[in-house]
Design a protein around this motif. Structure first.
Motif, PDB file in Angstrom:
ATOM      1  N   HIS A   7      53.286   0.147  31.847  1.00  0.00           N
ATOM      2  CA  HIS A   7      51.839   0.187  32.058  1.00  0.00           C
ATOM      3  C   HIS A   7      51.229   0.977  30.906  1.00  0.00           C
ATOM      4  O   HIS A   7      51.474   2.173  30.773  1.00  0.00           O
ATOM      5  CB  HIS A   7      51.531   0.869  33.398  1.00  0.00           C
ATOM      6  N   PRO A  28      55.567   5.860  40.101  1.00  0.00           N
ATOM      7  CA  PRO A  28      55.621   5.254  41.436  1.00  0.00           C
ATOM      8  C   PRO A  28      56.095   6.230  42.499  1.00  0.00           C
ATOM      9  O   PRO A  28      56.779   7.224  42.216  1.00  0.00           O
ATOM     10  CB  PRO A  28      56.618   4.098  41.248  1.00  0.00           C
ATOM     11  N   HIS A  39      61.841   7.233  34.784  1.00  0.00           N
ATOM     12  CA  HIS A  39      60.399   7.245  34.504  1.00  0.00           C
ATOM     13  C   HIS A  39      60.145   8.046  33.241  1.00  0.00           C
ATOM     14  O   HIS A  39      60.766   9.093  33.015  1.00  0.00           O
ATOM     15  CB  HIS A  39      59.627   7.872  35.664  1.00  0.00           C
ATOM     16  N   ASN A  59      51.789  11.756  46.284  1.00  0.00           N
ATOM     17  CA  ASN A  59      51.579  11.049  45.029  1.00  0.00           C
ATOM     18  C   ASN A  59      51.933  11.940  43.850  1.00  0.00           C
ATOM     19  O   ASN A  59      51.476  13.091  43.776  1.00  0.00           O
ATOM     20  CB  ASN A  59      50.115  10.622  44.885  1.00  0.00           C
ATOM     21  N   SER A  79      58.727   2.726  34.005  1.00  0.00           N
ATOM     22  CA  SER A  79      59.453   3.111  35.211  1.00  0.00           C
ATOM     23  C   SER A  79      60.459   2.028  35.586  1.00  0.00           C
ATOM     24  O   SER A  79      60.208   0.834  35.387  1.00  0.00           O
ATOM     25  CB  SER A  79      58.501   3.324  36.393  1.00  0.00           C
ATOM     26  N   GLY A 208      49.213  -0.185  43.128  1.00  0.00           N
ATOM     27  CA  GLY A 208      50.578  -0.495  42.728  1.00  0.00           C
ATOM     28  C   GLY A 208      50.641  -1.695  41.817  1.00  0.00           C
ATOM     29  O   GLY A 208      49.701  -1.992  41.077  1.00  0.00           O
ATOM     30  N   TYR A 209      51.769  -2.408  41.906  1.00  0.00           N
ATOM     31  CA  TYR A 209      52.027  -3.563  41.055  1.00  0.00           C
ATOM     32  C   TYR A 209      52.631  -4.674  41.904  1.00  0.00           C
ATOM     33  O   TYR A 209      53.179  -4.439  42.988  1.00  0.00           O
ATOM     34  CB  TYR A 209      52.993  -3.203  39.925  1.00  0.00           C
ATOM     35  N   SER A 227      47.923  -4.359  37.600  1.00  0.00           N
ATOM     36  CA  SER A 227      47.610  -3.369  38.611  1.00  0.00           C
ATOM     37  C   SER A 227      47.114  -4.104  39.847  1.00  0.00           C
ATOM     38  O   SER A 227      46.319  -5.032  39.756  1.00  0.00           O
ATOM     39  CB  SER A 227      46.528  -2.412  38.099  1.00  0.00           C
ATOM     40  N   LEU A 268      52.391   2.639  43.922  1.00  0.00           N
ATOM     41  CA  LEU A 268      52.151   3.667  42.914  1.00  0.00           C
ATOM     42  C   LEU A 268      51.584   4.934  43.551  1.00  0.00           C
ATOM     43  O   LEU A 268      52.089   6.031  43.330  1.00  0.00           O
ATOM     44  CB  LEU A 268      51.195   3.132  41.850  1.00  0.00           C
ATOM     45  N   PRO A 279      44.627   5.049  38.222  1.00  0.00           N
ATOM     46  CA  PRO A 279      45.793   5.297  37.365  1.00  0.00           C
ATOM     47  C   PRO A 279      45.542   6.331  36.274  1.00  0.00           C
ATOM     48  O   PRO A 279      46.409   7.159  35.985  1.00  0.00           O
ATOM     49  CB  PRO A 279      46.095   3.909  36.780  1.00  0.00           C
TER      50      PRO A 279
END
Length: 312
Positions: A7, A28, A39, A59, A79, A208-209, A227, A268, A279
């Motif tokens: 990302h 994540p 990561h 988070n 990641s 997230g993804y 995203s 995420l 993000p």
């Protein structure tokens, strides 16, 4: 399923930025069903200060500051994540009634505090709107199991609103989305969260993804390779919903694609709405106008990269 995520976010400024403070949510989540195997976070120019922490929702977040003049900021997160399906044994019709759960959250003097109540309240991007309650009401007959009703609501949002890339931006109000009946994944997540909250039910926003094609099969996903955003509804006591750990009682639902997320969704961060889990955000001094470029690549580990758009 092991997935690799890259990302990259880049800001190009028309004038030098002399001072910048940023907050990133780019690592994540790590729990029993999603393990972060590796990561890394690259920041150019290198920050003068950088601090990693975890917020009260679990988070991962990174605070960093730059005091040297710069015309470009590049942040690249990479990641590797192992994802296991969490809801393979879901039995939505066997859970508790939605109105019984909502009643547990009503204020009663001297009653124990229920932490999930925070997610039944309005938030900056998800205001209280009568239209949200009116839309949701058709799925929530008295006594209906909460997960069963929420899944039907997800399907109705998917059928009643058209996914249209770039039809909105993050500042488009929900009233406009309701009027035009189209939007992107953030809009649909905010819509569904608002509908559930108007009924007194806790709902969380998930950033997230998403893979183009989920490992479980099916049609191409909307908002994939980018995203993505979806919701979690509080369904404690529902068979197939985790009952231990940080995600205990929460069922993920993706109204953009009308699916219960499986191993193609990478979580995420979670919060009340987009503002809690952006993000990358920050404050700067100088900079003039800027251009934002975002690139996301998500693929099974070992496959060749296939770059996707930045946001769904």
């Amino acid at each position: 399923m092991e997935l690799t995520v890259q990302h990259e976010t880049r800001y190009d400024y028309t004038a030098p930025v002399s001072l910048a403070h940023h907050l990133a949510h780019l690592r994540p989540l790590h729990d029993a069903h999603q393990q972060v195997l590796a990561h890394s976070l690259e920041i150019e120019p290198a920050p003068g200060q950088q601090r990693d922490s975890v917020d009260d929702q679990g988070n991962a977040q990174c605070h960093f500051s730059l005091a040297q003049p710069h015309r470009r900021l590049r942040v690249r997160a990479a990641s590797q994540v192992r994802v296991r399906p969490r809801f393979a044994a879901l039995a939505p019709a066997a859970g508790p009634a939605w109105d019984t759960l909502a009643a547990r959250l009503r204020y009663v003097a001297g009653a124990p505090f229920v932490p999930e109540l925070e997610y039944a309240l309005p938030s900056p991007y998800v205001p209280r709107l009568r239209e949200l309650r009116d839309f949701a009401a058709a799925s929530f007959a008295p006594g209906r199991p909460v997960a069963d009703a929420a899944i039907e609501l997800m399907r109705r949002i998917h059928a009643g609103f058209r996914y249209e890339s770039r039809s909105t931006d993050i500042d488009t109000p929900l009233t406009r989305v309701l009027e035009q009946r189209r939007g992107v994944c953030q809009d649909f997540a905010h819509l569904m969260a608002g509908m559930l909250r108007m009924l007194g039910l806790p709902a969380r926003y998930v950033s997230g993804y998403l893979l183009t094609h989920a490992p479980e099969g099916g049609a191409r996903m909307q908002g994939a390779d980018a995203s993505h955003a979806w919701v979690q509804v509080w369904c404690p006591g529902t068979p197939g919903v985790p009952d231990t750990g940080a995600g205990a009682g929460w069922l993920d639902l993706d109204p953009t694609n009308d699916v219960v997320p499986g191993s193609g969704h990478v979580r995420l961060a979670i919060g009340r709405d987009f503002g809690d889990v952006t993000p990358l955000r920050g404050v700067i001094r100088g900079g003039g106008r800027h251009t934002l470029t975002v690139g996301v690549d998500l693929r099974p580990t070992g496959q060749n990269p296939q770059s996707g758009p930045g946001d769904c």
